[in-house]
Motif scaffolding. Sequence first.
Motif, PDB file in Angstrom:
ATOM      1  N   LEU A  50       1.830   6.935  -6.575  1.00  0.00           N
ATOM      2  CA  LEU A  50       0.656   7.550  -7.270  1.00  0.00           C
ATOM      3  C   LEU A  50       0.629   8.919  -6.847  1.00  0.00           C
ATOM      4  O   LEU A  50      -0.103  10.003  -7.389  1.00  0.00           O
ATOM      5  CB  LEU A  50      -0.689   6.938  -6.725  1.00  0.00           C
ATOM      6  N   TYR A  57       2.398   1.680  -3.409  1.00  0.00           N
ATOM      7  CA  TYR A  57       1.459   2.369  -4.515  1.00  0.00           C
ATOM      8  C   TYR A  57       1.058   3.725  -4.171  1.00  0.00           C
ATOM      9  O   TYR A  57       0.975   4.504  -5.112  1.00  0.00           O
ATOM     10  CB  TYR A  57       0.249   1.306  -4.660  1.00  0.00           C
ATOM     11  N   ASP A  58       0.747   3.930  -2.990  1.00  0.00           N
ATOM     12  CA  ASP A  58       0.718   5.335  -2.458  1.00  0.00           C
ATOM     13  C   ASP A  58       1.489   6.480  -2.986  1.00  0.00           C
ATOM     14  O   ASP A  58       1.407   7.374  -3.507  1.00  0.00           O
ATOM     15  CB  ASP A  58       0.535   5.439  -0.954  1.00  0.00           C
ATOM     16  N   ARG A  89       0.911  -1.111  -0.185  1.00  0.00           N
ATOM     17  CA  ARG A  89      -0.131  -0.002   0.001  1.00  0.00           C
ATOM     18  C   ARG A  89       0.932   1.180  -0.019  1.00  0.00           C
ATOM     19  O   ARG A  89       0.577   2.200  -0.700  1.00  0.00           O
ATOM     20  CB  ARG A  89      -0.954   0.063   1.268  1.00  0.00           C
TER      21      ARG A  89
END
Lengths: 466, 466
Positions: free
Chosen positions: A35, A31-32, A28
């Motif tokens: 992005l 990906y955070d 997580r």
Amino acid sequence: MRKLTFLLLFALMLTVVKAQTEDEKQLRAIYDMALTKGKAYDWLNYLSNQIGGRLSGSVQAQHAVEYTKAQMDSLGLDRVWLQPVMVPKWVRGTAEFAYFETSPGLTTNVPVCALGGSVATPDGGLKAELIEVQGLEELKELGEEKIKGKIVFYNRPMDPKQISTFNAYGGCVDQRYSGAAEAGKYGAVGVIVRSMNLRLDDYPHTGSMSYGDTPVENRVPAAAISTKGAELLSATLKLNPAIKFYFNQTCKVYPDVQSYNVIGEIKGSVYPNEIMVVGGHLDSWDLGDGSHDDGAGVVQSMDVLRLIKASGYKPKRTIRAVLFMNEENGLRGGNKYAEVAKQKGENHVLALESDAGGFTPRGFSFDTDDANFEQIQSWEKLFKPYLIHLFEKGGSGADIGPLKEDAIVLAGLRPDSQRYFDHHHAENDTFEHVNKRELELGAATMTSLIYLMDKYGPIKPKKIKG
Amino acid sequence: MRKLTFLLLFALMLTVVKAQTEDEKQLRAIYDMALTKGKAYDWLNYLSNQIGGRLSGSVQAQHAVEYTKAQMDSLGLDRVWLQPVMVPKWVRGTAEFAYFETSPGLTTNVPVCALGGSVATPDGGLKAELIEVQGLEELKELGEEKIKGKIVFYNRPMDPKQISTFNAYGGCVDQRYSGAAEAGKYGAVGVIVRSMNLRLDDYPHTGSMSYGDTPVENRVPAAAISTKGAELLSATLKLNPAIKFYFNQTCKVYPDVQSYNVIGEIKGSVYPNEIMVVGGHLDSWDLGDGSHDDGAGVVQSMDVLRLIKASGYKPKRTIRAVLFMNEENGLRGGNKYAEVAKQKGENHVLALESDAGGFTPRGFSFDTDDANFEQIQSWEKLFKPYLIHLFEKGGSGADIGPLKEDAIVLAGLRPDSQRYFDHHHAENDTFEHVNKRELELGAATMTSLIYLMDKYGPIKPKKIKG
């Protein structure tokens, strides 16, 4: 006894649950970060719009070497270096020009471009009758009598029924790669190949070709024609088989020149001698700016190192981003990297390449043994929230191919392939066709695999009993 | 006895294998046909490039009704008809214009567009001080004292960390939908909303808004500003909170007009009274040509009927393509269709909507009970060769929502969502951003679900014991 077993099982279960949660959190976080604070898109903007197409041996390729090295230098890695490699230098020359002539003086222009590695046409261009074939087999059937003195027009399209467009490409690209060498054997004077593109449009798509062992004096020039041009040419030939085709190209091979693979490294804290490579290729064709092929893979690989560092994870193994030079027309960078690794006795445990475009990632293809593949499959659920669902055995990437040996896991990122060949090797492989989020999701997906492989380690092959 | 059991099991297994193979073949045939002889892309070309944006009540919406009816008439369906429905008619008027003023006479233009349903600004436009908020909550906290006489600037961006961009949209769209009604309560004179877009670019994105029960005389005008405009405005406000914002829009609501849902039907051969709907919405916003939202869903739905017929499969149940009017600003078509179905006592067993863009399909979201969901999950493996992997419970589609009752399976096609909000409700929702193969894969995926649901039938709810 049963109670003890139960307690042990329970303890084991707790450990699994805890580890699971840690991995979920780590993915997580990766990906955070990708992005919200990804650098890949900015880097790609520079590579594409400030440097542009980066054909091996060109000034732009050298700029790309310098730019990516400087960017990696700024990341605070343990080591960044250039690995020298001699590369071929093929130059397109002046813009190609082609038409077909339905009767003397009545001509229709069509978009063509020289195939990479092709010889030039004779001075002033080449004009001859055309013969259309659906591939190398039909060429053989027709034989010298029908071929001699003509330009061979390879027109077998990519198969739209293939869900993976790479399979459709694989079923067609022999025409481009070997078409000139084969047609030359039957006395053809030139070769025109339908572009490897599933769309009907006006862009000719270049790409590598080989004359094999054809002597220099017997080599015939080869060009790609746009898919719309190919359709028009084929329809016209049906009406009038006597039309002539003209094309002019001035491309030329120069002596090999010095270039470099660009390499950045984070040293492993526990097993520094176990190396995991993540890479793409820094060179591109010269027609577009090489954003999808393979600017995307380059900047994603660089971002893997940055994301690993930024996530605070301390890798146990050494992680290298390798930006390979000359994938498109020689694979010299990939070969050199493997050669040096072998000389030094380096132990590569994983190599992951991104060279299928900067589109939404769907998963990976793995070239590895069952034990490693099973371990990787056990991670599938961790990727599910990110819609990463494709974990299959298959090819990996051209540049990392030379590293192949029993003990290494080879992997290729597999993005959505539907749009890839709309842009591949053509003038419209440009930055505006890359979506920022899709690119970033690819970088995060690659980083996640590297993280998991580092944490759990590859499954080492059992020693064969002597 | 054991031998008999074995033989029975073996016979059963053979049946399963045979059925499996038939389904595999049928799906392969559907995908092959969609990818080689699909009509969806040609239809979309006409809808987008010959007709264009199709806002409810517009001439273009009427053209779209006539064109799609004529196309369905040509397919040899059992019945094609228009279902009358009165729709709202909101008209944008002359192009909107906006700037901010850092000091008298020193202005910077920014791209805006009126939100659908908004009132006009006063004649000559509206100029006032701005107050930036991150959402409806902050508005409430600031209260009338801070808001009165000002233009409220809603600037909470979509959350880039959401993997599904629809979730990011859902977390933001309250600002657009209710922003004006809420700001009006505190004496605001107008509203500017950051476009629902994850990219930074220059396109303002329109979309529906509602004044709720705000009396007509208290309604304040509302416009969207492009994401780049929003960033610039926000940065400028930080430097100089006293800047003024000007915007001018002349949009207007006219009386409702007559329009139509367009419906085509293949009659079921065994259970003609069991109806399966496949649909999209025919209206669009007026800024682009509505290719992704929702020209794609319209032409895919039409192609489902055509592909079913062309595949030679005789459906047991009735299959209807319903092209709903007025999804964007009223949902009148969806409501009317459900109302008529109820009046006639029609038995709908499935409704599938495509209204999330013409991008590579990833799967479906289902609003149904566990028994039906389990049956659908048993089909997942059939979709695997087509990289369709997403089978989840969740929403379906706005137009089919009014059909919801216990016995119906509602489903929404789920394409890759990364690029959708780059185009949604904006000038760049245009044909060239739709990829032919991605559109066709969507049509094939929808057709495959319809085929399977027809063949195996929905699981009917058990009667509750009296």
